[in-house]
Design an enzyme around this catalytic site. Sequence first.
Site, PDB file in Angstrom:
ATOM      1  N   ASP A   1       9.299  -6.091  -2.471  1.00 27.78           N
ATOM      2  CA  ASP A   1       9.043  -4.750  -1.950  1.00 27.78           C
ATOM      3  C   ASP A   1       8.267  -3.951  -2.992  1.00 27.78           C
ATOM      4  OD1 ASP A   1       9.319  -2.213  -0.429  1.00 27.78           O
ATOM      5  OD2 ASP A   1      10.767  -3.394   0.715  1.00 27.78           O
TER       6      ASP A   1
ATOM      7  N   HIS B   1       4.547  -2.498   1.611  1.00 23.60           N
ATOM      8  CA  HIS B   1       5.715  -2.760   0.761  1.00 23.60           C
ATOM      9  C   HIS B   1       5.355  -3.758  -0.347  1.00 23.60           C
ATOM     10  CE1 HIS B   1       8.823  -0.443   2.814  1.00 23.60           C
ATOM     11  NE2 HIS B   1       8.336  -0.847   3.962  1.00 23.60           N
TER      12      HIS B   1
ATOM     13  N   GLU C   1       6.005  -0.801   8.244  1.00 21.83           N
ATOM     14  CA  GLU C   1       5.682   0.386   7.459  1.00 21.83           C
ATOM     15  C   GLU C   1       4.505   0.159   6.509  1.00 21.83           C
ATOM     16  OE1 GLU C   1       9.934   2.583   7.092  1.00 21.83           O
ATOM     17  OE2 GLU C   1       9.695   0.841   5.792  1.00 21.83           O
TER      18      GLU C   1
HETATM   19  C1  ACM Z   1      12.638  -1.546   7.811  1.00 18.35           C
HETATM   20  O1  ACM Z   1      13.727  -0.961   7.815  1.00 18.35           O
HETATM   21  N1  ACM Z   1      11.578  -0.967   7.280  1.00 18.35           N
HETATM   22  C2  ACM Z   1      12.494  -2.850   8.398  1.00 18.35           C
END
Ligand code: ACM
Length: 536
Positions: free
Chosen positions: A171, A242, A309
């Site tokens: 991440d 991420h 995201e």
């Molecule tokens: C997530 O909670 N962004 C998968």
Amino acid sequence: MDLIPAPVSSVRLPDQDFPLDRTTTLTAPPELAGAERWLRSSLTAATGLPLAPGRPGEGVELLLDAALAGEAYRLSVRPGHAVITAGGPAGALWGAQTLRRLLGPDAYRRAPLRPSGWVLPGVDLTDGPRFGWRGALLDVARHFLPKSDVLRFVDQLSAHKLNVLHLHLTDDQGWRVEIKRYPGLTERASWRERSMVGYRSAGRRDDRPHGGFYTQDDLREIVAYAAERAVTVVPEIDLPGHTQAAVAAYPELGNTDVVDTGALGVWTDWGVSHNVLNPSEATLRFFEGVLEEVLEIFPSEFVHLGGDECPKEQWKDSAAAQARIRELGLSNEDELQSHIIRHFDRWLAERGRRLIGWDEILEGGLAPGAAVSSWRGYSGGIAAAQAGHDVVMCPEQHVYLDHRQAPGEREPVPVGFVRTLEDVYRFEPVPAQLDQEAARRVIGTQANLWSEFMDSARDIDYRAFPRLAAFAEVAWSALPADPAARDFAGFEQRLAGHLEVLDALGVEYRPAGGPHPWQTRPGVQGRPIDGPPPAV
Ligand code: ACM
């Protein structure tokens, strides 16, 4: 017999108890040697009984019955003979877990409290799971979780007949898997200089560096340990968003024409970083290199590539990304993300694997073979299932177990919706509007534990339990589809015995009356979301 998750059926036979002693044997055919080994080592540690190999037809016996589904089993206990008949190795392991439970909470300890008094109650029991994917996600990226704690969590999953450990390995805030051809990923990207204490808006940081990573051998050990307990480890390498930690280690992976990626570090904020991958061919090759090593470590059919995201601002501003969009004949940034996911969908399929991603991978068009983890509610999962894709339901409004378990100030770092034990028990993974064919596409369900506000196994224990026990019953047992029709009071009664199991395992669950003083975090700001979660 307070079994959690509840079996399909069970009949207690009061006159048929089987007291175990030093002469009791344990026998299995070679196909079930794994479950035999696990059962012998667990019970020998807890009871001190040797459970030596014996003859068929006596003692504790594991048997194979190809007519049963692979995860299904029957258990019959009579004086002198307890038989687990399983459809396959996983079913045998689940049967073995049930047998351990029948011996009582002390059977979960690692050394015997007493030399004798181990009795299997007489029973006829049949069992098998509702879903094939019964998962839990551990976010080991935001806060690293030492290997020994991951192994411990695997034991907890298996004790609850949960069979997928989704490891969120990368991440913005950390990279946790050794990749031999890219040593910078662990030299540089596996630790951060400091962290936020509590939610972002509090603006509070400590100055404690933290991090860590798993060597490839550590991960092989975790995979093998999990396999022995019928748990599959699904790795997640999150892309194209991420990824700030990876970009910090290898600045050429970022959007170098819009940001000085050489100046980036591993992110010390929580949230979603704008520093995402650039969409070049070179970046695709880099991650193929990563995945080649990942595939060697993880034999799972599914490989999770995130896809959630991914802010598109840098791609909008980047001349190189815009040129790439034109070159590929795409119409926008969503399609660019979709292009990247499709690339890896194909790449994984060529290697006999399947891609799974968060529901954002629907945007810009779903890759042909991809499965979807539906997290922003049910809708992504509904769309994917109706389009014929496999779906794992894990809506954040219901089964994000980092969300708080009760209202009020006493919950440690309160974030998200209030999701009580009862709420989780009444969670239904298959939305009513799916027709039968689409409903079959819901291959399972998963509870997710994000670790921005959990920095140790003790914190994970608190947030996960006892809700993960309720979740396990949702995933395994044939509960009424109508959540209102579920017998939560009955579950709570069985939970009393189950908490003794958790005590014996050393799990520091949330007490029903609220946290122990040492489980609170006074003054650390969270991000509670008030009111019920939106209808989904
Ligand atoms: C997530 O909670 N962004 C998968």
